[in-house]
Design a protein around this motif. Structure first.
Motif, PDB file in Angstrom:
ATOM      1  N   ALA A 436       0.858  -1.196   0.000  1.00 43.25           N
ATOM      2  CA  ALA A 436       0.000   0.000   0.000  1.00 43.25           C
ATOM      3  C   ALA A 436       0.884   1.232   0.000  1.00 43.25           C
ATOM      4  O   ALA A 436       2.012   1.200   0.478  1.00 43.25           O
ATOM      5  N   GLU A 437       0.341   2.319  -0.566  1.00 46.39           N
ATOM      6  CA  GLU A 437       1.119   3.566  -0.586  1.00 46.39           C
ATOM      7  C   GLU A 437       0.647   4.488   0.544  1.00 46.39           C
ATOM      8  O   GLU A 437      -0.538   4.498   0.903  1.00 46.39           O
ATOM      9  N   ASN A 443      -6.069  11.609   2.410  1.00 46.90           N
ATOM     10  CA  ASN A 443      -6.705  12.244   3.570  1.00 46.90           C
ATOM     11  C   ASN A 443      -6.429  11.460   4.851  1.00 46.90           C
ATOM     12  O   ASN A 443      -5.971  10.318   4.813  1.00 46.90           O
ATOM     13  N   LYS A 444      -6.737  12.111   5.974  1.00 48.42           N
ATOM     14  CA  LYS A 444      -6.336  11.581   7.286  1.00 48.42           C
ATOM     15  C   LYS A 444      -6.892  10.168   7.520  1.00 48.42           C
ATOM     16  O   LYS A 444      -6.190   9.285   8.012  1.00 48.42           O
ATOM     17  N   LEU A 445      -8.165   9.968   7.117  1.00 52.07           N
ATOM     18  CA  LEU A 445      -8.805   8.680   7.361  1.00 52.07           C
ATOM     19  C   LEU A 445      -8.111   7.566   6.562  1.00 52.07           C
ATOM     20  O   LEU A 445      -7.819   6.494   7.108  1.00 52.07           O
ATOM     21  N   VAL A 446      -7.834   7.857   5.298  1.00 51.11           N
ATOM     22  CA  VAL A 446      -7.165   6.855   4.455  1.00 51.11           C
ATOM     23  C   VAL A 446      -5.788   6.545   5.037  1.00 51.11           C
ATOM     24  O   VAL A 446      -5.381   5.384   5.149  1.00 51.11           O
ATOM     25  N   ARG A 447      -5.078   7.592   5.454  1.00 52.65           N
ATOM     26  CA  ARG A 447      -3.738   7.391   6.021  1.00 52.65           C
ATOM     27  C   ARG A 447      -3.796   6.514   7.267  1.00 52.65           C
ATOM     28  O   ARG A 447      -2.999   5.582   7.419  1.00 52.65           O
ATOM     29  N   THR A 449      -6.113   4.341   8.045  1.00 51.11           N
ATOM     30  CA  THR A 449      -6.524   2.972   7.702  1.00 51.11           C
ATOM     31  C   THR A 449      -5.326   2.197   7.147  1.00 51.11           C
ATOM     32  O   THR A 449      -5.100   1.041   7.511  1.00 51.11           O
ATOM     33  N   ILE A 450      -4.554   2.856   6.285  1.00 51.05           N
ATOM     34  CA  ILE A 450      -3.381   2.170   5.707  1.00 51.05           C
ATOM     35  C   ILE A 450      -2.393   1.781   6.801  1.00 51.05           C
ATOM     36  O   ILE A 450      -1.900   0.655   6.856  1.00 51.05           O
ATOM     37  N   LEU A 451      -2.152   2.724   7.711  1.00 46.42           N
ATOM     38  CA  LEU A 451      -1.212   2.423   8.808  1.00 46.42           C
ATOM     39  C   LEU A 451      -1.742   1.285   9.687  1.00 46.42           C
ATOM     40  O   LEU A 451      -0.973   0.424  10.118  1.00 46.42           O
ATOM     41  N   GLU A 458      -1.802  -6.875   7.552  1.00 49.37           N
ATOM     42  CA  GLU A 458      -2.541  -7.091   6.302  1.00 49.37           C
ATOM     43  C   GLU A 458      -1.742  -6.566   5.110  1.00 49.37           C
ATOM     44  O   GLU A 458      -1.868  -7.062   4.006  1.00 49.37           O
ATOM     45  N   VAL A 459      -0.980  -5.509   5.325  1.00 50.32           N
ATOM     46  CA  VAL A 459      -0.113  -4.969   4.280  1.00 50.32           C
ATOM     47  C   VAL A 459       1.323  -5.329   4.647  1.00 50.32           C
ATOM     48  O   VAL A 459       1.756  -5.080   5.770  1.00 50.32           O
TER      49      VAL A 459
END
Ligand code: ATP
Length: 555
Positions: A436-437, A443-447, A449-451, A458-459
């Motif tokens: 994942a990048e 945005n903050k929410l996507v960041r 979730t990725i972290l 999972e990543v």
């Protein structure tokens, strides 16, 4: 599962390895080496105390009155025959995932209670699995408790966050030394501590660390003020919860401060985490406002608090980073009162460090060895560094082979340009590696979730840019890869420091093109650590000579 480590034994092992032919040790190193000295089990897990050792030793304190700063000890001062095993439990979450595998044990021969922390706080620490302070915590906590302004400098992942959070919680909030009463806390308008960090991720991480210690009932005493989140909601929370501690990014703190909804004039602590990054041009205006409006800046030449005729107290300024360049040393002198440089085994007045003798990385320009030593001080000692030569178009495939060869589970890959990240993720996923990048345009929410997905496994490969180089604490991260070269040794150190945290093993691989090898050589010289040529063949990391590495890259 707990890991029991004898620090003296580890040191002896390290010393004996350094005496042998390093090339032999490193050649064809199987990645998952286990030191034979580790033993796992419940065993002896009582806190290590000086009294229990029957010892009294101290670290070097130069130019500061000894009565002013309590004596400190290092675990490594323990004489032969008096060793005691240190039980290292680490954070609960990390333990549930996998046991610690420590290369070095950065723990001081002290217990938290000996550092002057209140019993309630020590109890909370134990509950959260923190039993023994790290070296830098043992040095910083008593110094901050004695009201000194400090610059805390210690390598990445050595526990600098708790080194300043714990003295603040000793004076602020429900765990403090003398807890007056609830009414007084509720009626407070001014926040008592402002912690500034350069990225939202780092600020949120600090909030989580403080919340963990405050516990669920009191966690609202700390409030995040980060950009990218709803400002009105943050302002409402400030009004409703009257937090004692706020943690945020410079832009959002300055913005809310200007609206008059953040009261910081009576603030007692100002913490600048990753202070050298906060000094960068981007933050200049916001930092200026924060430094002028948070607490009262101690007047030059006057003693702290002595001229507080208006009832206000001077703020205590705490600056933190693994890298302390000259600009920071200069700035620290004007922001703070008689600041003290606190390192794991050394405490000196900042005044005693001559600016003319300091290079941009905080070390002497006249002496290469000092330069190497000081920059290397920002790197965890347990890291192994390699480089691999690859053509530009094969870099991502080399990364994939590297991940498989090292059987790395939590990988952070750094690139220099945001637009390259998506393509790298696409290529990795096409070859069956979950990636994942992460970058600032999301945005903050996507960041978050990725972290979260990266933290929970999972990543497997987080492909990112400089955003993630500072402060990000993912204890399980076992491999850092530079797909794009860092701009200098300071950037290399912060990127590399995402792995090998708190004594764990970690590997850093720089994948470069042939014409970039000279940059790697330069980094090696500045950092004072070996960065060995390697290639990934037959599913293994093979240390090669430079010629072999070049030949492999040309094939
Ligand atoms: N005394 C301790 N015992 C066990 N774990 C600890 C202790 N102190 C800190 N830790 C853990 O060690 C990890 C690294 O700590 P921290 O993030 O504060 O390091 P740091 O020195 O600030 O790193 P960086 O320079 O990268 O910001 C965290 O997971 C933290 O919870």
């Amino acid at each position: 599962m707990q890991v029991v480590v004898s620090t003296r034994a580890l040191l002896l092992l390290r010393n004996s390895i350094s005496g042998t032919k390093l090339s032999e040790v490193y050649r064809r190193v199987p990645f998952r080496r286990h030191l034979p000295l580790f033993s796992c089990g419940q065993g002896d897990n009582g806190p290590l105390t000086l009294a229990s050792l029957g010892l009294q030793s101290e670290i070097e304190i130069k130019g500061v009155e000894k009565s002013d700063i309590p004596l400190m000890v290092s675990a490594f001062d323990v004489p032969r025959g008096k060793e005691k095993k240190i039980s290292v439990t680490g954070s609960k979450s990390s333990l549930q995932k996998k046991p610690l595998e420590l290369e070095v044990a950065p723990f001081a021969a002290k217990s938290f209670s000996e550092l002057g922390l209140p019993p309630l706080l020590v109890e909370r620490l134990e509950k959260e699995g923190f039993e023994v302070p790290t070296d830098v915590q043992a040095a910083a906590i008593p110094t901050i408790l004695k009201n000194h302004d400090v610059m805390i400098q210690s390598y990445t992942g050595s526990g600098k966050t708790l080194a300043y959070v714990l003295p603040i919680l000793t004076e602020v909030g429900p765990l403090k030394r003398v807890f007056l009463n609830d009414k007084e806390t509720r009626n407070r308008i001014d926040v008592e501590a402002v912690i500034v960090a350069p990225s939202r991720e780092l600020a949120m991480q600090i909030v989580r660390e403080v919340e963990r210690l405050l516990g669920p009932v009191h966690k609202k005493l700390v409030q995040q003020l980060v950009g990218g989140a709803n400002k009105s909601r943050q302002e409402e929370a400030l009004k409703k919860n009257k937090p004692a501690i706020v943690v945020g990014t410079p832009g959002r703190i300055a913005e809310i401060s200007k609206t008059g909804k953040l009261h910081t004039h009576d603030c007692r602590y100002l913490v600048l985490d990753e202070v050298d990054e906060l000094l960068s041009f981007n933050f200049r205006e916001d930092m200026h406002r924060i430094l002028e409006h948070v607490g009262r800046r101690p007047g030059a030449g006057t003693h702290r608090k002595s001229d507080s005729t208006d009832g206000k107290t001077d703020r205590q300024t705490i600056m933190v980073s693994a890298t302390v360049p000259l600009s920071v040393i200069r700035a620290a002198r004007s922001w703070s009162y008689d600041p003290v440089l606190v390192q794991a085994n050394n405490i000196v007045p900042l005044e005693s460090i001559s600016p003319s003798a300091i290079s941009p990385t905080g070390s002497s320009p006249n002496s290469n060895s000092t330069t190497s030593q000081n920059v290397a001080q920002s790197l965890p000692p347990s890291l192994e560094h390699y480089y691999c030569v690859s053509r530009l178009q094969h870099k991502v495939d080399t990364l994939r082979r590297c991940v498989h060869a090292l059987d790395a589970k939590y990988v952070i890959a750094f690139m220099n340009h945001t637009k390259q990240l998506k393509d790298a993720v696409f290529k990795l996923e096409a070859r069956g590696i979950k990636a994942a990048e992460l970058h600032g345009d999301l945005n903050k929410l996507v960041r978050s979730t990725i972290l979260k997905n990266f933290r929970n496994g999972e990543v497997r490969v987080l492909v990112t840019n400089e955003l993630s180089a500072r402060g990000l604490d993912i204890p399980e991260c076992d491999l850092v890869v530079n797909l794009g070269l860092p701009t200098d040794s300071v950037h290399y150190a912060h990127r590399a420091g995402r792995t090998g945290r708190l004594g764990r093993k970690g590997t850093v691989v720089t994948i470069c093109e042939e014409p970039e090898i000279f940059v790697v050589r330069k980094l090696q010289k500045q950092l004072g650590v070996p960065i060995q040529a390697c290639e990934f063949t037959e599913g293994k990391l093979n240390v090669t000579g430079e010629e072999e590495a070049l030949a492999a890259a040309r094939r």
